[in-house]
Design a protein around this motif. Sequence first.
Motif, mmCIF file in Angstrom:
data_model
loop_
_atom_site.group_PDB
_atom_site.id
_atom_site.type_symbol
_atom_site.label_atom_id
_atom_site.label_comp_id
_atom_site.label_asym_id
_atom_site.label_seq_id
_atom_site.Cartn_x
_atom_site.Cartn_y
_atom_site.Cartn_z
ATOM 1 N N LEU A 11 11.367 -41.037 -23.443
ATOM 2 C CA LEU A 11 11.511 -39.993 -24.443
ATOM 3 C C LEU A 11 11.842 -40.574 -25.818
ATOM 4 O O LEU A 11 11.335 -40.106 -26.841
ATOM 5 C CB LEU A 11 12.576 -38.979 -24.019
ATOM 6 N N VAL A 12 12.643 -41.612 -25.835
ATOM 7 C CA VAL A 12 13.018 -42.243 -27.101
ATOM 8 C C VAL A 12 11.870 -43.092 -27.647
ATOM 9 O O VAL A 12 11.466 -42.941 -28.802
ATOM 10 C CB VAL A 12 14.302 -43.095 -26.926
ATOM 11 N N GLN A 13 11.326 -43.980 -26.812
ATOM 12 C CA GLN A 13 10.335 -44.943 -27.288
ATOM 13 C C GLN A 13 8.951 -44.347 -27.487
ATOM 14 O O GLN A 13 8.274 -44.649 -28.463
ATOM 15 C CB GLN A 13 10.257 -46.123 -26.328
ATOM 16 N N LEU A 22 19.541 -36.200 -26.342
ATOM 17 C CA LEU A 22 19.237 -36.169 -24.910
ATOM 18 C C LEU A 22 20.495 -36.037 -24.078
ATOM 19 O O LEU A 22 21.369 -36.900 -24.097
ATOM 20 C CB LEU A 22 18.483 -37.436 -24.502
ATOM 21 N N ASN A 23 20.592 -34.927 -23.359
ATOM 22 C CA ASN A 23 21.623 -34.780 -22.338
ATOM 23 C C ASN A 23 21.027 -33.899 -21.246
ATOM 24 O O ASN A 23 19.946 -33.334 -21.406
ATOM 25 C CB ASN A 23 22.930 -34.215 -22.911
ATOM 26 N N ALA A 24 21.700 -33.783 -20.145
ATOM 27 C CA ALA A 24 21.148 -33.093 -18.976
ATOM 28 C C ALA A 24 20.824 -31.628 -19.241
ATOM 29 O O ALA A 24 19.902 -31.082 -18.648
ATOM 30 C CB ALA A 24 22.122 -33.202 -17.799
ATOM 31 N N GLU A 25 21.531 -30.988 -20.138
ATOM 32 C CA GLU A 25 21.323 -29.566 -20.405
ATOM 33 C C GLU A 25 20.259 -29.295 -21.470
ATOM 34 O O GLU A 25 19.916 -28.143 -21.724
ATOM 35 C CB GLU A 25 22.641 -28.911 -20.844
ATOM 36 N N THR A 26 19.733 -30.326 -22.099
ATOM 37 C CA THR A 26 18.761 -30.144 -23.175
ATOM 38 C C THR A 26 17.434 -29.634 -22.627
ATOM 39 O O THR A 26 16.805 -30.294 -21.802
ATOM 40 C CB THR A 26 18.518 -31.476 -23.918
ATOM 41 N N PRO A 27 16.985 -28.453 -23.069
ATOM 42 C CA PRO A 27 15.666 -27.965 -22.644
ATOM 43 C C PRO A 27 14.559 -28.838 -23.244
ATOM 44 O O PRO A 27 14.660 -29.281 -24.388
ATOM 45 C CB PRO A 27 15.589 -26.548 -23.218
ATOM 46 N N ASN A 62 12.116 -26.335 -18.499
ATOM 47 C CA ASN A 62 13.003 -27.201 -17.719
ATOM 48 C C ASN A 62 13.892 -28.009 -18.661
ATOM 49 O O ASN A 62 13.582 -28.196 -19.826
ATOM 50 C CB ASN A 62 12.198 -28.163 -16.850
ATOM 51 N N THR A 63 14.986 -28.503 -18.095
ATOM 52 C CA THR A 63 15.900 -29.341 -18.872
ATOM 53 C C THR A 63 15.652 -30.812 -18.554
ATOM 54 O O THR A 63 14.975 -31.145 -17.578
ATOM 55 C CB THR A 63 17.369 -29.015 -18.545
ATOM 56 N N VAL A 64 16.233 -31.665 -19.364
ATOM 57 C CA VAL A 64 16.153 -33.102 -19.104
ATOM 58 C C VAL A 64 16.748 -33.405 -17.735
ATOM 59 O O VAL A 64 16.212 -34.194 -16.959
ATOM 60 C CB VAL A 64 16.858 -33.907 -20.220
ATOM 61 N N ALA A 69 16.220 -34.978 -12.022
ATOM 62 C CA ALA A 69 16.417 -34.624 -10.614
ATOM 63 C C ALA A 69 15.090 -34.602 -9.863
ATOM 64 O O ALA A 69 15.022 -35.056 -8.715
ATOM 65 C CB ALA A 69 17.116 -33.273 -10.506
ATOM 66 N N ALA A 70 14.042 -34.094 -10.497
ATOM 67 C CA ALA A 70 12.729 -34.053 -9.855
ATOM 68 C C ALA A 70 12.210 -35.468 -9.616
ATOM 69 O O ALA A 70 11.684 -35.772 -8.532
ATOM 70 C CB ALA A 70 11.743 -33.282 -10.726
#
Length: 76
Positions: A11-13, A22-27, A62-64, A69-70
């Motif tokens: 996601l960054v590169q 970026l955190n787990a709750e970020t859509p 979906n979130t990050v 998790a997927a």
Amino acid sequence: MNAAEVVKSLLVQRFGIPSAHLNAETPLRSLRLDSLALEELRVLLEEQLDIDLEEVSLTPRNTVGQLVAAVDGVAA
């Protein structure tokens, strides 16, 4: 590298998203990832982790954390 690290790295590169966003709750939609970008991300994850994510359904809603998790679920 674990799944979370690979997702964050891509996601960054590849997508130019600041790591501070970026955190787990970020859509994913808040990162401006549309369905085409999600498909590109899927292919990159499959290549880097040598897994098959064809059965995983991801949308911009979906979130990050759900993405990680997927990926973890398939890689396990």
